[in-house]
Design an enzyme around this catalytic site. Structure first.
Site, short mmCIF file in Angstrom:
data_model
loop_
_atom_site.label_atom_id
_atom_site.label_comp_id
_atom_site.label_asym_id
_atom_site.label_seq_id
_atom_site.Cartn_x
_atom_site.Cartn_y
_atom_site.Cartn_z
N ARG A 273 10.03 11.65 3.79
CA ARG A 273 10.67 10.71 4.71
C ARG A 273 11.11 9.41 4.04
NH1 ARG A 273 7.54 14.20 7.00
NH2 ARG A 273 7.93 14.90 9.15
N TRP B 131 0.85 -1.20 0.00
CA TRP B 131 0.00 0.00 0.00
C TRP B 131 0.89 1.25 0.00
CZ3 TRP B 131 -5.45 -0.66 0.30
CH2 TRP B 131 -6.18 0.53 0.35
N CYS C 51 3.64 2.36 5.00
CA CYS C 51 3.30 3.78 4.94
C CYS C 51 1.78 3.92 5.09
CB CYS C 51 3.76 4.37 3.62
SG CYS C 51 3.19 6.06 3.37
N THR D 105 -11.47 8.80 6.89
CA THR D 105 -12.14 7.98 7.90
C THR D 105 -11.17 7.61 9.01
OG1 THR D 105 -11.56 5.86 6.93
CG2 THR D 105 -13.51 6.97 6.04
N SER E 176 -0.33 -2.35 5.48
CA SER E 176 0.40 -2.30 6.75
C SER E 176 -0.25 -3.18 7.82
CB SER E 176 0.51 -0.86 7.25
OG SER E 176 1.38 -0.13 6.42
N PHE E 177 -1.57 -3.35 7.73
CA PHE E 177 -2.22 -4.18 8.75
C PHE E 177 -1.70 -5.62 8.70
CE2 PHE E 177 -5.61 -6.60 10.79
CZ PHE E 177 -5.76 -5.86 11.96
N GLU E 178 -1.26 -6.05 7.51
CA GLU E 178 -0.78 -7.43 7.34
C GLU E 178 0.69 -7.59 7.73
OE1 GLU E 178 -2.83 -5.95 4.78
OE2 GLU E 178 -4.41 -6.96 5.90
N HIS F 134 -10.02 4.76 9.56
CA HIS F 134 -9.23 3.60 9.18
C HIS F 134 -7.76 3.77 9.58
CE1 HIS F 134 -10.60 0.18 6.65
NE2 HIS F 134 -9.32 -0.11 6.67
C1 DLZ Z 1 -7.45 0.06 3.78
C2 DLZ Z 1 -6.18 0.82 3.92
C3 DLZ Z 1 -6.21 2.24 3.94
C4 DLZ Z 1 -7.47 3.03 3.87
N1 DLZ Z 1 -5.08 2.95 4.02
C5 DLZ Z 1 -3.89 2.29 4.11
C6 DLZ Z 1 -2.68 3.03 4.21
O1 DLZ Z 1 -2.63 4.26 4.17
N2 DLZ Z 1 -1.52 2.32 4.32
C7 DLZ Z 1 -1.50 0.94 4.35
O2 DLZ Z 1 -0.41 0.36 4.48
N3 DLZ Z 1 -2.63 0.24 4.24
C8 DLZ Z 1 -3.81 0.86 4.11
N4 DLZ Z 1 -4.97 0.15 3.99
C9 DLZ Z 1 -4.88 -1.32 3.88
C10 DLZ Z 1 -4.80 -2.06 5.23
O3 DLZ Z 1 -3.50 -1.97 5.78
C11 DLZ Z 1 -5.15 -3.55 5.02
O4 DLZ Z 1 -4.36 -4.07 3.97
C12 DLZ Z 1 -6.61 -3.79 4.70
O5 DLZ Z 1 -7.46 -3.19 5.68
C13 DLZ Z 1 -6.93 -5.30 4.61
O6 DLZ Z 1 -6.67 -5.94 5.87
#
Ligand code: DLZ
Length: 165
Positions: free
Chosen positions: A136, A31, A89, A95, A65-67, A97
């Site tokens: 950065r 992402w 990043c 929102t 990043s969540f993963e 999120h």
């Molecule tokens: C969904 C999402 C959003 C809105 N923004 C970002 C971001 O700015 N940076 C990032 O690394 N990931 C983003 N994601 C994706 C989430 O990290 C994740 O991949 C999804 O919610 C699926 O689990």
């Protein structure tokens, strides 16, 4: 001392331990890829500059990043690295999120540091906008991938010195 520097991108190479016998995992989020690819390049270049062999750098990409937490755990279990560098990043949107992803990955990486016997390094940008992120990852505020690699080398050296205590 790191605290006396503006950022670790301006570190003195002579102060960084030799890393030629170290092995690293890097987990990078896809992402905001323009930014994370630059963080990855900075991290790999810095590890190489300090002696890490290409064969001793294992890179794995995850969608967002969540993963990163899950990916970092997998790379730690499968590749047996001395440290894992986490690169991502997260840019503020309209929102909440942003908050949840920042909290989730920060908590996840903290847990990994407690659960494993190796350091997991936090190289994740959390910015208000794209420009702050670009600043950065090779811009006016250095490259945080570079800084994450320096931190990783220092933490592995610290761990190795602790092993002899
Ligand atoms: C969904 C999402 C959003 C809105 N923004 C970002 C971001 O700015 N940076 C990032 O690394 N990931 C983003 N994601 C994706 C989430 O990290 C994740 O991949 C999804 O919610 C699926 O689990």
């Amino acid at each position: 001392m790191a605290s006396s520097l503006k950022n670790l991108s301006s570190h003195d190479p002579a102060q960084i331990p030799d890393a030629s016998d170290m092995k690293f995992g890097i987990i990078v989020s896809e992402w905001n890829e323009e930014v994370t690819a630059a963080l990855l390049e900075g991290a790999v270049n810095t590890l190489s500059k300090h002696g890490v062999l290409k064969d001793n750098i294992h890179i794995m990409a995850v969608p967002g990043s969540f993963e990163i937490t899950f990916g970092a755990r997998i790379i730690a279990e499968k590749q047996n690295p001395d440290a894992v560098i986490c690169l991502g990043c997260i840019i503020q949107g309209e929102t909440r999120h942003f908050d949840f992803i920042c909290q989730g990955v920060t908590h996840g990486i903290t847990e990994l540091n407690l659960d494993f016997d190796i350091p997991f390094i936090y190289g994740i940008l959390t910015t208000d906008n794209q420009q702050q992120a670009l600043d950065r990852c090779g811009g006016k505020h250095g490259n945080k991938g570079d800084e994450a690699a320096v931190t990783a080398i220092k933490m592995v050296a610290l761990k190795k010195s602790g092993d002899h205590m």
